[in-house]
Motif scaffolding. Structure first.
Motif, PDB file in Angstrom:
ATOM      1  N   ARG A 166      52.448  46.958  21.612  1.00  0.00           N
ATOM      2  CA  ARG A 166      52.861  45.944  22.564  1.00  0.00           C
ATOM      3  C   ARG A 166      52.329  44.576  22.189  1.00  0.00           C
ATOM      4  NH1 ARG A 166      51.519  47.886  27.721  1.00  0.00           N
ATOM      5  NH2 ARG A 166      51.788  49.951  26.854  1.00  0.00           N
ATOM      6  N   LEU A 167      52.952  43.558  22.780  1.00  0.00           N
ATOM      7  CA  LEU A 167      52.415  42.203  22.669  1.00  0.00           C
ATOM      8  C   LEU A 167      51.916  41.806  24.047  1.00  0.00           C
ATOM      9  CD1 LEU A 167      53.853  39.096  20.967  1.00  0.00           C
ATOM     10  CD2 LEU A 167      53.405  38.985  23.399  1.00  0.00           C
ATOM     11  N   MET A 168      50.756  41.155  24.078  1.00  0.00           N
ATOM     12  CA  MET A 168      50.206  40.719  25.362  1.00  0.00           C
ATOM     13  C   MET A 168      49.850  39.251  25.310  1.00  0.00           C
ATOM     14  SD  MET A 168      47.577  43.733  26.295  1.00  0.00           S
ATOM     15  CE  MET A 168      47.182  44.153  24.642  1.00  0.00           C
ATOM     16  N   ASP A 169      50.136  38.574  26.386  1.00  0.00           N
ATOM     17  CA  ASP A 169      49.718  37.189  26.502  1.00  0.00           C
ATOM     18  C   ASP A 169      48.213  37.127  26.728  1.00  0.00           C
ATOM     19  OD1 ASP A 169      50.484  34.305  26.916  1.00  0.00           O
ATOM     20  OD2 ASP A 169      49.457  34.685  28.815  1.00  0.00           O
ATOM     21  N   ARG A 170      47.641  36.002  26.380  1.00  0.00           N
ATOM     22  CA  ARG A 170      46.189  35.813  26.520  1.00  0.00           C
ATOM     23  C   ARG A 170      45.678  36.171  27.918  1.00  0.00           C
ATOM     24  NH1 ARG A 170      41.538  36.492  24.722  1.00  0.00           N
ATOM     25  NH2 ARG A 170      42.595  36.321  22.731  1.00  0.00           N
ATOM     26  N   ARG A 171      46.429  35.784  28.958  1.00  0.00           N
ATOM     27  CA  ARG A 171      45.885  36.050  30.302  1.00  0.00           C
ATOM     28  C   ARG A 171      45.864  37.546  30.618  1.00  0.00           C
ATOM     29  NH1 ARG A 171      50.336  33.347  34.312  1.00  0.00           N
ATOM     30  NH2 ARG A 171      52.178  33.807  33.064  1.00  0.00           N
ATOM     31  N   VAL A 172      46.800  38.287  30.028  1.00  0.00           N
ATOM     32  CA  VAL A 172      46.761  39.739  30.220  1.00  0.00           C
ATOM     33  C   VAL A 172      45.572  40.327  29.447  1.00  0.00           C
ATOM     34  CG1 VAL A 172      47.983  41.900  29.826  1.00  0.00           C
ATOM     35  CG2 VAL A 172      49.237  39.874  30.594  1.00  0.00           C
ATOM     36  N   VAL A 173      45.380  39.843  28.220  1.00  0.00           N
ATOM     37  CA  VAL A 173      44.251  40.313  27.413  1.00  0.00           C
ATOM     38  C   VAL A 173      42.943  40.058  28.153  1.00  0.00           C
ATOM     39  CG1 VAL A 173      42.977  39.980  25.260  1.00  0.00           C
ATOM     40  CG2 VAL A 173      45.478  39.963  25.242  1.00  0.00           C
ATOM     41  N   ASP A 174      42.814  38.848  28.697  1.00  0.00           N
ATOM     42  CA  ASP A 174      41.582  38.523  29.418  1.00  0.00           C
ATOM     43  C   ASP A 174      41.406  39.413  30.648  1.00  0.00           C
ATOM     44  OD1 ASP A 174      40.850  36.664  27.578  1.00  0.00           O
ATOM     45  OD2 ASP A 174      41.618  34.934  28.702  1.00  0.00           O
ATOM     46  N   ALA A 175      42.512  39.685  31.317  1.00  0.00           N
ATOM     47  CA  ALA A 175      42.427  40.546  32.503  1.00  0.00           C
ATOM     48  C   ALA A 175      41.959  41.943  32.106  1.00  0.00           C
ATOM     49  CB  ALA A 175      43.787  40.618  33.198  1.00  0.00           C
ATOM     50  N   VAL A 176      42.500  42.469  31.011  1.00  0.00           N
ATOM     51  CA  VAL A 176      42.111  43.812  30.566  1.00  0.00           C
ATOM     52  C   VAL A 176      40.645  43.815  30.137  1.00  0.00           C
ATOM     53  CG1 VAL A 176      42.471  45.532  28.768  1.00  0.00           C
ATOM     54  CG2 VAL A 176      44.430  44.547  29.958  1.00  0.00           C
ATOM     55  N   LEU A 177      40.229  42.737  29.478  1.00  0.00           N
ATOM     56  CA  LEU A 177      38.837  42.680  29.030  1.00  0.00           C
ATOM     57  C   LEU A 177      37.874  42.554  30.201  1.00  0.00           C
ATOM     58  CD1 LEU A 177      39.102  40.413  25.868  1.00  0.00           C
ATOM     59  CD2 LEU A 177      38.714  42.879  25.975  1.00  0.00           C
ATOM     60  N   ALA A 178      38.378  42.005  31.304  1.00  0.00           N
ATOM     61  CA  ALA A 178      37.506  41.846  32.471  1.00  0.00           C
ATOM     62  C   ALA A 178      37.314  43.167  33.211  1.00  0.00           C
ATOM     63  CB  ALA A 178      38.091  40.794  33.414  1.00  0.00           C
ATOM     64  N   MET A 179      38.081  44.198  32.821  1.00  0.00           N
ATOM     65  CA  MET A 179      37.909  45.495  33.484  1.00  0.00           C
ATOM     66  C   MET A 179      36.768  46.227  32.809  1.00  0.00           C
ATOM     67  SD  MET A 179      41.790  46.755  34.001  1.00  0.00           S
ATOM     68  CE  MET A 179      43.087  45.557  34.211  1.00  0.00           C
ATOM     69  N   PRO A 180      35.719  46.496  33.562  1.00  0.00           N
ATOM     70  CA  PRO A 180      34.504  46.993  32.925  1.00  0.00           C
ATOM     71  C   PRO A 180      34.510  48.496  32.673  1.00  0.00           C
ATOM     72  CG  PRO A 180      34.128  46.714  35.256  1.00  0.00           C
ATOM     73  CD  PRO A 180      35.560  46.344  35.008  1.00  0.00           C
ATOM     74  N   GLU A 181      35.594  49.206  33.029  1.00  0.00           N
ATOM     75  CA  GLU A 181      35.489  50.653  32.977  1.00  0.00           C
ATOM     76  C   GLU A 181      35.367  51.225  31.568  1.00  0.00           C
ATOM     77  OE1 GLU A 181      38.677  49.465  34.904  1.00  0.00           O
ATOM     78  OE2 GLU A 181      39.926  51.219  34.525  1.00  0.00           O
ATOM     79  N   ARG A 182      34.655  52.337  31.486  1.00  0.00           N
ATOM     80  CA  ARG A 182      34.468  53.033  30.215  1.00  0.00           C
ATOM     81  C   ARG A 182      35.674  53.891  29.860  1.00  0.00           C
ATOM     82  NH1 ARG A 182      29.956  50.653  29.528  1.00  0.00           N
ATOM     83  NH2 ARG A 182      31.231  49.144  30.579  1.00  0.00           N
ATOM     84  N   ASP A 183      36.241  54.483  30.918  1.00  0.00           N
ATOM     85  CA  ASP A 183      37.414  55.326  30.758  1.00  0.00           C
ATOM     86  C   ASP A 183      38.589  54.409  30.523  1.00  0.00           C
ATOM     87  OD1 ASP A 183      37.726  57.960  30.734  1.00  0.00           O
ATOM     88  OD2 ASP A 183      37.692  58.256  32.890  1.00  0.00           O
TER      89      ASP A 183
END
Ligand code: UDP
Ligand code: MG
Length: 325
Positions: A166-183
């Motif tokens: 997939r391709l993701m925009d920066r704001r989506v990438v940042d949102a995913v990175l802000a999710m702290p879960e291990r799973d």
């Protein structure tokens, strides 16, 4: 307007690699062929070596030495596909980030189309598999069952027949990175972010060389991670089973009382008793097991260990970030 803002941003391509010595050179060549033809002049390819035990890292070092647009992040051991991808996302600098497997099952030739959709305003462009060549019937069947199941019980709709291509925009990438879960069930996490998500259909090719790193056991664990981290339905199922068992037990009580009060054949109730004990025991164990699965995951989460450790970083201009600060 949007296309102006997005047109000049850097494109990052993140490629997780675990024991991919057989394909990595071909993959790189095909990626560069596609990227060189892009209107976007600024791109980087970021390989994440997920603790490969073969020559993958050596090959990546060679590739990196010859091309300054290549970065290599080498993890200290094998952390697993989803974590390798997370590490790549964290290190990617692009305004848009493409995730692609190293084995050429996902065609790099689709990247220009993804980029065009992004420029037209899509925040996520995910590959939807129209066909899956070279995969066993078993894998296709289990994958399709899994997606149907997860979509019935997950609070977030997760697109069917998609992988992580997939391709993701920066704001989506940042949102995913802000999710702290291990799973990390990335395709679910990306779906969860919302924004404008569009499918792009493609034929999934057979692996070009090497073998799948997802044997059955790993696939099952991945499926369980996805289901349990996106749904509380299995927990609720325990409640439903408990209710059903209690309702049956109530009938049993009425039956037993009626037999006791109105007939004189109440002694041979052994069968019923035996079945009830077995049934309740089974339901209770099952419910306990489901609770245990969630509890185990909560246990991993509260440990708050780092997701991964980096052994080596090549081609990054800035010195490595101090993640302990
Ligand atoms: N991979 C990884 N770490 C792992 C397992 C796999 O980085 O522990 C990478 C692998 O090199 C490939 C991608 O993840 O680029 C997908 O793996 P694979 O092709 O084996 O999975 P499949 O396509 O069979 O589901
Ligand atoms: Mg593959």
């Amino acid at each position: 307007m949007l296309s102006d803002v997005r047109g000049n941003g850097r494109l990052s391509v993140v490629v997780p690699c675990y024991n991919e010595q057989a394909v990595i050179a071909t993959t790189h060549r095909r990626l560069v062929d596609v990227l060189a033809g892009l209107p976007a002049p600024d791109w980087e390819v970021l390989y994440v070596d997920d603790g490969s035990r073969d020559a993958t890292l050596t090959l990546l070092r060679d590739i990196q030495a010859r091309d300054p647009r290549v970065r290599v992040l080498s993890l200290s051991r094998n952390f697993g596909h989803q974590i390798a991808v997370s590490a790549g996302l964290e290190a990617a600098a692009g305004a848009a980030v493409v995730l692609i497997d190293a084995d050429l099952q996902d065609p790099p030739e689709l990247i220009p189309d993804m980029l065009a959709r992004w420029r037209d305003g899509a925040d996520v462009v995910y590959g939807e598999r129209a066909a899956r060549a070279g995969e066993t019937r078993f894998k296709r069947l289990t994958a399709s069952l899994f997606y149907r199941l997860i979509n019935r019980i997950s609070a977030t709709p997760i697109p069917i027949d998609t992988g992580d291509f997939r391709l993701m925009d920066r704001r989506v990438v940042d949102a995913v990175l802000a999710m702290p879960e291990r799973d990390r069930f990335l395709r679910g996490m990306v779906a969860w972010t919302g924004f404008r998500q569009e499918p792009i259909r493609y034929q999934r090719a057979a692996r070009s060389a090497g073998e799948s790193k997802y044997p059955l056991g790993r696939m099952l664990r991945f499926a369980a991670d996805g289901l349990l981290s996106f749904s509380l339905v299995p927990l609720r199922l325990a409640v439903y089973m408990g209710l059903a068992a209690s309702a049956l037990a109530l009938l049993g009580i009425v039956y037993a009382l009626a037999m006791r009060l109105f007939t004189d054949i109440w002694v041979p109730g052994w069968t019923l008793l035996f079945i009830a004990v077995l049934f309740l025991g089974g339901v209770q164990l099952l419910a306990l097991g489901v609770i245990g699965e969630y509890l185990g995951r909560v246990y991993w989460e509260v440990k708050r260990r780092p997701l991964y450790l980096v052994k080596e970083r090549l081609g990054f201009d800035a010195p490595p970030e101090d993640k302990t600060a």
